[in-house]
Design an enzyme around this catalytic site. Structure first.
Site, PDB file in Angstrom:
ATOM      1  N   LYS A  77       0.860  -1.188   0.000  1.00 36.48           N
ATOM      2  CA  LYS A  77       0.000   0.000   0.000  1.00 36.48           C
ATOM      3  C   LYS A  77       0.893   1.232   0.000  1.00 36.48           C
ATOM      4  O   LYS A  77       1.791   1.367   0.832  1.00 36.48           O
ATOM      5  CB  LYS A  77      -0.903   0.027   1.237  1.00 36.48           C
ATOM      6  CG  LYS A  77      -1.829   1.257   1.259  1.00 36.48           C
ATOM      7  CD  LYS A  77      -2.691   1.303   2.505  1.00 36.48           C
ATOM      8  CE  LYS A  77      -1.873   1.674   3.725  1.00 36.48           C
ATOM      9  NZ  LYS A  77      -2.691   1.855   4.928  1.00 36.48           N
ATOM     10  N   ARG A 121     -10.299   0.162   7.646  1.00 39.02           N
ATOM     11  CA  ARG A 121      -9.560  -0.769   8.497  1.00 39.02           C
ATOM     12  C   ARG A 121      -8.961  -0.069   9.711  1.00 39.02           C
ATOM     13  O   ARG A 121      -8.785  -0.667  10.771  1.00 39.02           O
ATOM     14  CB  ARG A 121      -8.527  -1.541   7.697  1.00 39.02           C
ATOM     15  CG  ARG A 121      -7.301  -0.744   7.297  1.00 39.02           C
ATOM     16  CD  ARG A 121      -6.142  -1.020   8.255  1.00 39.02           C
ATOM     17  NE  ARG A 121      -4.885  -0.554   7.717  1.00 39.02           N
ATOM     18  CZ  ARG A 121      -4.230   0.489   8.183  1.00 39.02           C
ATOM     19  NH1 ARG A 121      -4.720   1.229   9.148  1.00 39.02           N
ATOM     20  NH2 ARG A 121      -3.071   0.821   7.655  1.00 39.02           N
TER      21      ARG A 121
END
Length: 343
Positions: A77, A121
């Protein structure tokens, strides 16, 4: 002989349509990631970051992880951030992208927006900390900071702790507190919502304290004396908690498994380096989730938690979204090459 290779591209809208914003599913995936982590099925690198533009703290970092077991995915990411974005550009503070790769063939499975997965998240992990650390029968939540993370984290806490009856809200901008209470009150009519006039008033009322602020180290404000017996601080933002409060707490729960001080968040690392936060107070949340360590030794223990981001959370949810997108036919297939460029 040529071998065409393709991958799936998922925009933010595609990620949302494939369940990227599903908080309950995200929490379940994060909990499974913690269990796999404790079982030795995950690998991740410490986040590398660079900063520029001086005091404005523009920054970017890469989170890289492998999640094994039935997930079997590896990826990265990329998450640049500019704190000025929301006010100056009407853009998210952080804008992420995720590359998800097959760990055997190393063929890219998908390239997708990571902004939604990152935000959801973050809140989901805070909810998991509340699920495992809140004292039995916790009835009240104090929310400090009413932005997107604060809103999502309240939802996660309410999913995780069904005994909650009251929510107290404080923001530096009173109008935001009022708007938050009105919006969430309409969403959860069975709960009482109260707007607090000070951070202290808000914190003193909570069995669970959720912080989502932008606070400088010199502006830490949470006093140990403000915390109720058995309170847990879900300290999503850095620098809210004073060093003396770390010292008074019975335990500090974090993600870090490295040598203390190497990978703790800056506020906890300072406490560790100055001897205020000894190693025996540091517990990894995955040990609590898997039952290897108790969450608390007695109901009145005050616990500080540091739900920092782990790359395994991004990858397990990216894989979940990818699989759902494939099932539903969501996204666009793009070519990586028309024939193998180099063998």
């Amino acid at each position: 002989m040529g071998q065409k290779l393709e991958f799936l591209y998922l925009s933010a809208e595609d990620v949302r349509a494939a369940g990227g914003a599903d908080l309950a599913a995200t929490m379940a995936a994060c909990e499974e990631a913690f269990r796999l982590f404790e079982a030795g099925e995950c690998r991740e690198l410490p986040t590398g970051k660079i900063h520029w533009n001086g005091e404005h703290a523009h920054r970017t970092g890469a989170k890289i992880a492998y999640v094994g077991g039935p997930v079997n995915a590896v990826g990265i990411k990329w998450i640049p951030a500019n704190p000025d974005n929301p006010k100056e550009r009407n853009l998210p503070r952080a804008i992420g992208q995720i590359i998800l790769t097959d760990p055997v063939s190393v063929v890219p499975r998908a390239i997708m927006d990571g902004t939604i997965i990152n935000a959801v998240r973050t809140a989901a992990v805070g909810g998991l900390f509340a699920k495992y650390l809140a004292k039995p029968g916790a009835e009240s939540v104090s929310v400090i900071g009413t932005g997107p993370i604060g809103r999502n984290q309240l939802n996660a806490i309410l999913l995780a702790v069904p005994t909650i009856r009251r929510v107290y809200v404080y923001d530096l901008v009173p109008e935001r507190s009022e708007r938050f209470a009105a919006d969430k009150g309409a969403e959860f009519p069975e709960l009482e919502f109260h707007v607090s006039s000070t951070a202290r008033e808000c914190i003193e009322a909570g069995d669970i304290i959720s912080t989502a602020t932008v606070t400088a180290p010199e502006d830490a404000y949470i006093e140990y004396e403000w915390l109720r017996p058995g309170a847990v601080v879900i300290n999503t933002s850095a620098n809210d908690t004073k060093m003396e409060t770390f010292q008074g707490a019975a335990a500090c729960l974090s993600h870090s498994r490295e040598k203390p001080g190497n990978n703790l968040r800056a506020d906890a690392a300072r406490c560790y380096q100055e001897g205020i936060l000894p190693s025996e107070k540091l517990v990894h949340i995955s040990e609590v989730i898997t039952g290897k360590q108790p969450a608390r030794l007695n109901p009145d223990d005050v616990i500080i938690s540091l739900p920092m981001g782990m790359a395994i959370m991004d990858m397990i949810n990216a894989q979940r979204v990818y699989e759902r997108a494939r099932q539903l036919g969501i996204g666009r297939t793009l070519p990586l090459w028309e024939e193998v460029p180099w063998v």
